[in-house]
Design a protein around this motif. Structure first.
Motif, mmCIF file in Angstrom:
data_model
loop_
_atom_site.group_PDB
_atom_site.id
_atom_site.type_symbol
_atom_site.label_atom_id
_atom_site.label_comp_id
_atom_site.label_asym_id
_atom_site.label_seq_id
_atom_site.Cartn_x
_atom_site.Cartn_y
_atom_site.Cartn_z
ATOM 1 N N ALA A 59 0.817 -1.214 0.000
ATOM 2 C CA ALA A 59 0.000 0.000 0.000
ATOM 3 C C ALA A 59 0.850 1.263 0.000
ATOM 4 O O ALA A 59 0.550 2.208 -0.733
ATOM 5 N N ASP A 60 1.918 1.319 0.816
ATOM 6 C CA ASP A 60 2.682 2.562 0.977
ATOM 7 C C ASP A 60 4.091 2.532 0.402
ATOM 8 O O ASP A 60 4.728 3.579 0.306
ATOM 9 N N ARG A 61 4.599 1.380 0.066
ATOM 10 C CA ARG A 61 5.973 1.206 -0.418
ATOM 11 C C ARG A 61 6.989 1.745 0.592
ATOM 12 O O ARG A 61 8.038 2.271 0.227
ATOM 13 N N SER A 62 6.681 1.609 1.883
ATOM 14 C CA SER A 62 7.575 2.048 2.946
ATOM 15 C C SER A 62 7.948 0.830 3.790
ATOM 16 O O SER A 62 7.079 0.214 4.410
ATOM 17 N N VAL A 63 9.241 0.503 3.809
ATOM 18 C CA VAL A 63 9.700 -0.654 4.564
ATOM 19 C C VAL A 63 9.518 -0.416 6.066
ATOM 20 O O VAL A 63 9.115 -1.317 6.803
ATOM 21 N N ALA A 64 9.788 0.800 6.513
ATOM 22 C CA ALA A 64 9.671 1.102 7.943
ATOM 23 C C ALA A 64 8.228 0.914 8.430
ATOM 24 O O ALA A 64 7.996 0.322 9.491
ATOM 25 N N LYS A 65 7.281 1.427 7.657
ATOM 26 C CA LYS A 65 5.871 1.268 8.042
ATOM 27 C C LYS A 65 5.459 -0.204 8.004
ATOM 28 O O LYS A 65 4.692 -0.666 8.853
ATOM 29 N N ALA A 66 5.949 -0.939 7.028
ATOM 30 C CA ALA A 66 5.596 -2.350 6.901
ATOM 31 C C ALA A 66 6.133 -3.153 8.082
ATOM 32 O O ALA A 66 5.425 -3.986 8.653
ATOM 33 N N VAL A 67 7.386 -2.902 8.478
ATOM 34 C CA VAL A 67 7.976 -3.624 9.602
ATOM 35 C C VAL A 67 7.258 -3.261 10.896
ATOM 36 O O VAL A 67 6.927 -4.132 11.709
ATOM 37 N N PHE A 68 7.011 -1.972 11.095
ATOM 38 C CA PHE A 68 6.308 -1.535 12.305
ATOM 39 C C PHE A 68 4.912 -2.150 12.373
ATOM 40 O O PHE A 68 4.488 -2.630 13.426
ATOM 41 N N THR A 69 4.207 -2.145 11.259
ATOM 42 C CA THR A 69 2.861 -2.724 11.227
ATOM 43 C C THR A 69 2.912 -4.224 11.509
ATOM 44 O O THR A 69 2.109 -4.746 12.294
ATOM 45 N N GLY A 70 3.843 -4.930 10.876
ATOM 46 C CA GLY A 70 3.957 -6.370 11.079
ATOM 47 C C GLY A 70 4.265 -6.740 12.520
ATOM 48 O O GLY A 70 3.654 -7.644 13.084
ATOM 49 N N LEU A 71 5.193 -6.023 13.144
ATOM 50 C CA LEU A 71 5.535 -6.309 14.535
ATOM 51 C C LEU A 71 4.395 -5.965 15.486
ATOM 52 O O LEU A 71 4.127 -6.694 16.441
ATOM 53 N N THR A 72 3.722 -4.838 15.220
ATOM 54 C CA THR A 72 2.602 -4.436 16.073
ATOM 55 C C THR A 72 1.457 -5.434 15.975
ATOM 56 O O THR A 72 0.879 -5.846 16.994
ATOM 57 N N ILE A 73 1.133 -5.838 14.769
ATOM 58 C CA ILE A 73 0.043 -6.799 14.575
ATOM 59 C C ILE A 73 0.407 -8.154 15.180
ATOM 60 O O ILE A 73 -0.445 -8.821 15.782
ATOM 61 N N THR A 74 1.661 -8.561 15.054
ATOM 62 C CA THR A 74 2.086 -9.833 15.640
ATOM 63 C C THR A 74 1.919 -9.812 17.161
ATOM 64 O O THR A 74 1.394 -10.756 17.746
ATOM 65 N N GLY A 75 2.353 -8.730 17.795
ATOM 66 C CA GLY A 75 2.195 -8.618 19.242
ATOM 67 C C GLY A 75 0.741 -8.616 19.673
ATOM 68 O O GLY A 75 0.369 -9.262 20.655
ATOM 69 N N ALA A 76 -0.095 -7.895 18.943
ATOM 70 C CA ALA A 76 -1.519 -7.860 19.282
ATOM 71 C C ALA A 76 -2.173 -9.232 19.066
ATOM 72 O O ALA A 76 -3.035 -9.641 19.839
ATOM 73 N N CYS A 77 -1.747 -9.919 18.025
ATOM 74 C CA CYS A 77 -2.322 -11.227 17.748
ATOM 75 C C CYS A 77 -1.931 -12.252 18.810
ATOM 76 O O CYS A 77 -2.715 -13.153 19.135
ATOM 77 N N ILE A 78 -0.721 -12.140 19.345
ATOM 78 C CA ILE A 78 -0.294 -13.073 20.392
ATOM 79 C C ILE A 78 -1.234 -12.959 21.590
ATOM 80 O O ILE A 78 -1.688 -13.960 22.134
ATOM 81 N N VAL A 79 -1.525 -11.723 21.992
ATOM 82 C CA VAL A 79 -2.420 -11.520 23.135
ATOM 83 C C VAL A 79 -3.816 -12.049 22.822
ATOM 84 O O VAL A 79 -4.416 -12.770 23.619
ATOM 85 N N GLY A 80 -4.340 -11.696 21.650
ATOM 86 C CA GLY A 80 -5.700 -12.129 21.284
ATOM 87 C C GLY A 80 -5.819 -13.620 21.076
ATOM 88 O O GLY A 80 -6.761 -14.246 21.564
ATOM 89 N N LEU A 81 -4.857 -14.207 20.370
ATOM 90 C CA LEU A 81 -4.926 -15.647 20.091
ATOM 91 C C LEU A 81 -4.723 -16.474 21.342
ATOM 92 O O LEU A 81 -5.293 -17.556 21.478
ATOM 93 N N ARG A 82 -3.905 -15.976 22.270
ATOM 94 C CA ARG A 82 -3.681 -16.722 23.519
ATOM 95 C C ARG A 82 -4.999 -16.866 24.283
ATOM 96 O O ARG A 82 -5.286 -17.922 24.846
#
Length: 86
Positions: A59-82
């Motif tokens: 969507a944005d062609r920004s590596v920094a935004k993609a990495v930040f989004t991926g890490l944030t979503i992964t952390g949120a998913c760990i809490v929710g999936l647990r």
């Protein structure tokens, strides 16, 4: 000497069962590194994080935004999936 055919002892001893944990400690199987629940939660969260990071990069062609989004979503998913899979 005559052999007694009615003895309760077998002529040949049976080999030990491969599933018995009797014997040296080296034959006992070690416990798993991570429990199955933790492994499933981490793998699913990592998959969702990578997918969302990839979509953000497309969507944005920004590596920094993609990495930040991926890490944030992964952390949120760990809490929710647990809680969800728990």
């Amino acid at each position: 000497m005559a052999q007694d055919h009615h003895s309760s002892e077998p002529a040949r001893p049976e080999p030990p069962s491969p599933h018995s944990n009797v014997g040296s400690p080296s034959t006992a199987t070690p416990p798993p590194f991570l429990p199955l629940h933790t492994t499933v939660v981490l793998l699913v969260a990592a998959f969702i994080g990578v997918a969302m990071g990839g979509l953000m990069f497309l969507a944005d062609r920004s590596v920094a935004k993609a990495v930040f989004t991926g890490l944030t979503i992964t952390g949120a998913c760990i809490v929710g999936l647990r809680k969800m899979i728990g």
